[in-house]
Motif scaffolding. Structure first.
Motif, PDB file in Angstrom:
ATOM      1  N   VAL A   1     -40.986  26.865 -29.900  1.00 12.62           N
ATOM      2  CA  VAL A   1     -39.812  27.711 -29.659  1.00 12.62           C
ATOM      3  C   VAL A   1     -40.142  28.994 -28.907  1.00 12.62           C
ATOM      4  N   ALA A   2     -41.422  29.331 -28.771  1.00 15.63           N
ATOM      5  CA  ALA A   2     -41.815  30.605 -28.150  1.00 15.63           C
ATOM      6  C   ALA A   2     -42.508  30.358 -26.815  1.00 15.63           C
ATOM      7  N   GLY A   3     -42.432  31.369 -25.959  1.00 15.88           N
ATOM      8  CA  GLY A   3     -43.111  31.326 -24.680  1.00 15.88           C
ATOM      9  C   GLY A   3     -44.541  31.833 -24.797  1.00 15.88           C
ATOM     10  N   PRO A   4     -45.221  32.012 -23.672  1.00 19.45           N
ATOM     11  CA  PRO A   4     -46.619  32.478 -23.694  1.00 19.45           C
ATOM     12  C   PRO A   4     -46.803  33.807 -24.416  1.00 19.45           C
ATOM     13  N   PHE A   5     -45.875  34.763 -24.186  1.00 24.35           N
ATOM     14  CA  PHE A   5     -46.008  36.056 -24.851  1.00 24.35           C
ATOM     15  C   PHE A   5     -45.858  35.914 -26.360  1.00 24.35           C
TER      16      PHE A   5
ATOM     17  N   ASP B   1     -48.975  34.326 -27.868  1.00 30.63           N
ATOM     18  CA  ASP B   1     -50.081  35.281 -27.891  1.00 30.63           C
ATOM     19  C   ASP B   1     -49.893  36.312 -28.996  1.00 30.63           C
ATOM     20  N   LEU B   2     -48.653  36.790 -29.174  1.00 35.62           N
ATOM     21  CA  LEU B   2     -48.374  37.792 -30.209  1.00 35.62           C
ATOM     22  C   LEU B   2     -48.597  37.219 -31.600  1.00 35.62           C
ATOM     23  N   VAL B   3     -48.101  36.026 -31.853  1.00 37.13           N
ATOM     24  CA  VAL B   3     -48.264  35.417 -33.176  1.00 37.13           C
ATOM     25  C   VAL B   3     -49.740  35.120 -33.452  1.00 37.13           C
ATOM     26  N   THR B   4     -50.464  34.705 -32.430  1.00 38.10           N
ATOM     27  CA  THR B   4     -51.896  34.456 -32.601  1.00 38.10           C
ATOM     28  C   THR B   4     -52.626  35.740 -32.986  1.00 38.10           C
ATOM     29  N   LYS B   5     -52.262  36.837 -32.321  1.00 43.69           N
ATOM     30  CA  LYS B   5     -52.867  38.126 -32.674  1.00 43.69           C
ATOM     31  C   LYS B   5     -52.526  38.509 -34.109  1.00 43.69           C
ATOM     32  N   MET B   6     -51.298  38.251 -34.540  1.00 40.47           N
ATOM     33  CA  MET B   6     -50.907  38.547 -35.914  1.00 40.47           C
ATOM     34  C   MET B   6     -51.741  37.745 -36.912  1.00 40.47           C
ATOM     35  N   MET B   7     -52.007  36.486 -36.587  1.00 40.12           N
ATOM     36  CA  MET B   7     -52.799  35.661 -37.495  1.00 40.12           C
ATOM     37  C   MET B   7     -54.229  36.170 -37.603  1.00 40.12           C
ATOM     38  N   ILE B   8     -54.774  36.679 -36.498  1.00 36.80           N
ATOM     39  CA  ILE B   8     -56.126  37.247 -36.534  1.00 36.80           C
ATOM     40  C   ILE B   8     -56.150  38.472 -37.445  1.00 36.80           C
TER      41      ILE B   8
ATOM     42  N   LEU C   1     -52.679  27.205 -26.332  1.00 35.07           N
ATOM     43  CA  LEU C   1     -52.145  26.404 -27.434  1.00 35.07           C
ATOM     44  C   LEU C   1     -53.261  25.934 -28.362  1.00 35.07           C
ATOM     45  N   THR C   2     -54.363  25.493 -27.774  1.00 36.63           N
ATOM     46  CA  THR C   2     -55.491  25.059 -28.589  1.00 36.63           C
ATOM     47  C   THR C   2     -56.015  26.205 -29.444  1.00 36.63           C
ATOM     48  N   PHE C   3     -56.089  27.390 -28.843  1.00 36.42           N
ATOM     49  CA  PHE C   3     -56.573  28.544 -29.593  1.00 36.42           C
ATOM     50  C   PHE C   3     -55.599  28.923 -30.702  1.00 36.42           C
ATOM     51  N   HIS C   4     -54.311  28.781 -30.465  1.00 39.22           N
ATOM     52  CA  HIS C   4     -53.308  29.057 -31.501  1.00 39.22           C
ATOM     53  C   HIS C   4     -53.510  28.131 -32.696  1.00 39.22           C
ATOM     54  N   TRP C   5     -53.671  26.844 -32.440  1.00 35.40           N
ATOM     55  CA  TRP C   5     -53.866  25.892 -33.532  1.00 35.40           C
ATOM     56  C   TRP C   5     -55.170  26.183 -34.275  1.00 35.40           C
ATOM     57  N   PHE C   6     -56.211  26.520 -33.520  1.00 31.81           N
ATOM     58  CA  PHE C   6     -57.502  26.800 -34.146  1.00 31.81           C
ATOM     59  C   PHE C   6     -57.416  28.049 -35.025  1.00 31.81           C
ATOM     60  N   THR C   7     -56.744  29.086 -34.545  1.00 26.42           N
ATOM     61  CA  THR C   7     -56.582  30.312 -35.335  1.00 26.42           C
ATOM     62  C   THR C   7     -55.773  30.038 -36.595  1.00 26.42           C
ATOM     63  N   LEU C   8     -54.727  29.227 -36.469  1.00 31.33           N
ATOM     64  CA  LEU C   8     -53.928  28.869 -37.635  1.00 31.33           C
ATOM     65  C   LEU C   8     -54.769  28.114 -38.656  1.00 31.33           C
ATOM     66  N   ALA C   9     -55.620  27.199 -38.177  1.00 28.51           N
ATOM     67  CA  ALA C   9     -56.498  26.448 -39.089  1.00 28.51           C
ATOM     68  C   ALA C   9     -57.473  27.391 -39.789  1.00 28.51           C
ATOM     69  N   CYS C  10     -58.008  28.364 -39.059  1.00 24.07           N
ATOM     70  CA  CYS C  10     -58.929  29.335 -39.667  1.00 24.07           C
ATOM     71  C   CYS C  10     -58.212  30.174 -40.711  1.00 24.07           C
ATOM     72  N   GLN C  11     -56.988  30.606 -40.414  1.00 18.14           N
ATOM     73  CA  GLN C  11     -56.235  31.410 -41.370  1.00 18.14           C
ATOM     74  C   GLN C  11     -55.946  30.620 -42.632  1.00 18.14           C
ATOM     75  N   ALA C  12     -55.528  29.366 -42.467  1.00 18.80           N
ATOM     76  CA  ALA C  12     -55.241  28.521 -43.627  1.00 18.80           C
ATOM     77  C   ALA C  12     -56.506  28.278 -44.441  1.00 18.80           C
ATOM     78  N   ALA C  13     -57.640  28.046 -43.756  1.00 23.36           N
ATOM     79  CA  ALA C  13     -58.902  27.800 -44.456  1.00 23.36           C
ATOM     80  C   ALA C  13     -59.333  29.027 -45.251  1.00 23.36           C
ATOM     81  N   VAL C  14     -59.195  30.210 -44.666  1.00 28.04           N
ATOM     82  CA  VAL C  14     -59.569  31.445 -45.360  1.00 28.04           C
ATOM     83  C   VAL C  14     -58.669  31.662 -46.567  1.00 28.04           C
ATOM     84  N   PHE C  15     -57.375  31.425 -46.402  1.00 26.99           N
ATOM     85  CA  PHE C  15     -56.437  31.628 -47.509  1.00 26.99           C
ATOM     86  C   PHE C  15     -56.762  30.688 -48.669  1.00 26.99           C
ATOM     87  N   VAL C  16     -56.970  29.412 -48.365  1.00 27.70           N
ATOM     88  CA  VAL C  16     -57.273  28.434 -49.416  1.00 27.70           C
ATOM     89  C   VAL C  16     -58.607  28.763 -50.079  1.00 27.70           C
ATOM     90  N   PHE C  17     -59.595  29.140 -49.267  1.00 22.67           N
ATOM     91  CA  PHE C  17     -60.910  29.492 -49.815  1.00 22.67           C
ATOM     92  C   PHE C  17     -60.809  30.662 -50.784  1.00 22.67           C
TER      93      PHE C  17
END
Length: 332
Positions: free
Chosen positions: A22-26, A29-36, A156-172
């Motif tokens: 649903v979101a464009g490039p900006f 990028d913003l949501v990815t930064k928020m996840m970091i 897009l690949t980096f977004h998915w990877f960051t989301l996976a890292c965030q989920a892994a850290v939360f579960v850990f």
């Protein structure tokens, strides 16, 4: 975490996974930064909310992880994702081991000042020496990849990877805090003297939590370096440590989902007050609007954003009881 909290977290991760649709490039990028920043906030939540250690040097571990990713990456060829990620985490955790081994011998305000001092030492080493490129920082030549199927140079690949890292850290962290180790940290937060009286040596537990927190912050630094493609000494400044501490307090101390809420809310508020389309020339003074908003939020929400549902339920129950009392007192 109760069932409503787990459901909220699950829905939040699903929403983050659907952002690219649903979101464009900006927006991506913003949501990815928020996840970091959410990963960084989770690392500090382990110390402040779960152990009762107010650390003011989290930016040092964040920046060291970012610089390690850039300095240890090869100038030519595709760098190994696993090698760079592991190097960032271990470098940050190693510095956290040194800082923790010394600073944890102090308490209260002294602990805060010692962690700040170590963070500023790391900042000036990067800022004033050729190691980190000085004030201009250094660039990441090539984005890391894992073979041919995981290239972090693709947004897009980096977004998915960051989301996976965030989920892994939360579960850990959720599993860690439910374990015997996590219960020991909770006891240290509530009453460290009583823990010592029962035979617990609290120092190893605190040091272990400090090292784990530093390693997670290093992971966030790695992701930040890969996202932007460059790093500067400002990543290690005390402003970053203060910002992440505000995220944790804004979301609600003692709750992992509070760290997520605080990080996303802080980033959204920052973008909101920096918007010239909304505030015009006043956007240059965005710190004023952000500061006032945070002050009001802390005053009205003492338990943070995570405590809003409980506050609403308490007010509704109070109104219902008041209404029932008025009906009983009314004359027939």
């Amino acid at each position: 975490m109760g069932r409503p909290g787990a459901l909220f977290v699950a829905l939040a991760f699903v929403a983050l996974a659907l952002v690219p649709t649903v979101a464009g490039p900006f927006g991506i990028d913003l949501v990815t930064k928020m996840m970091i920043y959410a990963i960084l906030a989770l690392s500090l939540e382990l110390l402040v909310g779960s152990t009762g250690l107010v650390c003011f040097g989290q930016a040092a571990f964040f920046g060291i992880g970012a610089y390690a990713a850039v300095l240890l990456s090869p100038q030519h060829g595709s760098p190994s994702l696993l090698w760079m990620l592991l190097a960032s985490v271990l470098c940050a955790a190693g510095y956290a081991l040194i800082v923790g081994a010394l600073s944890l011998r102090t308490q209260g305000a002294y602990f805060i000042m010692v962690t700040l001092a170590f963070a500023q030492m790391a900042y000036y080493v990067i800022h004033d020496t050729p190691l980190g490129g000085g004030t201009d920082g250094i660039y990441l030549s090539v984005k890391p990849a894992l073979g041919t199927w995981l290239d972090l140079g693709q947004p897009l690949t980096f977004h998915w990877f960051t989301l996976a890292c965030q989920a892994a850290v939360f579960v850990f962290l959720a599993l860690l805090l439910r374990s015997r180790f996590g219960r020991a940290l909770a006891g240290i937060r509530v009453n460290e003297q009583r823990m010592r009286a029962t035979g617990f040596s609290t120092y190893p537990y605190k040091l272990a939590a400090f090292v784990v927190s530093g390693g997670i912050a290093g992971l966030a630094g790695f992701l930040f370096a890969v996202k932007d493609g460059f790093v500067t000494p400002e990543l290690l400044s005390w402003h970053v440590s203060a910002a992440v501490l505000v995220m944790v307090i804004l979301g609600g101390l003692g709750h992992l989902r509070g760290a997520l809420l605080g990080a996303f809310s802080f980033a959204l508020l920052t973008e909101f007050f920096q918007s010239e389309a909304i505030f015009g020339a006043f956007a240059r003074h965005w710190h004023l609007g952000l500061g006032l908003t945070i002050i009001i939020s802390v005053a009205l929400l003492p338990q943070g954003l995570v405590g809003v549902p409980a506050q609403l339920r308490a007010r509704l129950l109070e109104r219902a009881q008041r209404g029932a009392g008025e009906m009983q007192d009314a004359p027939l």
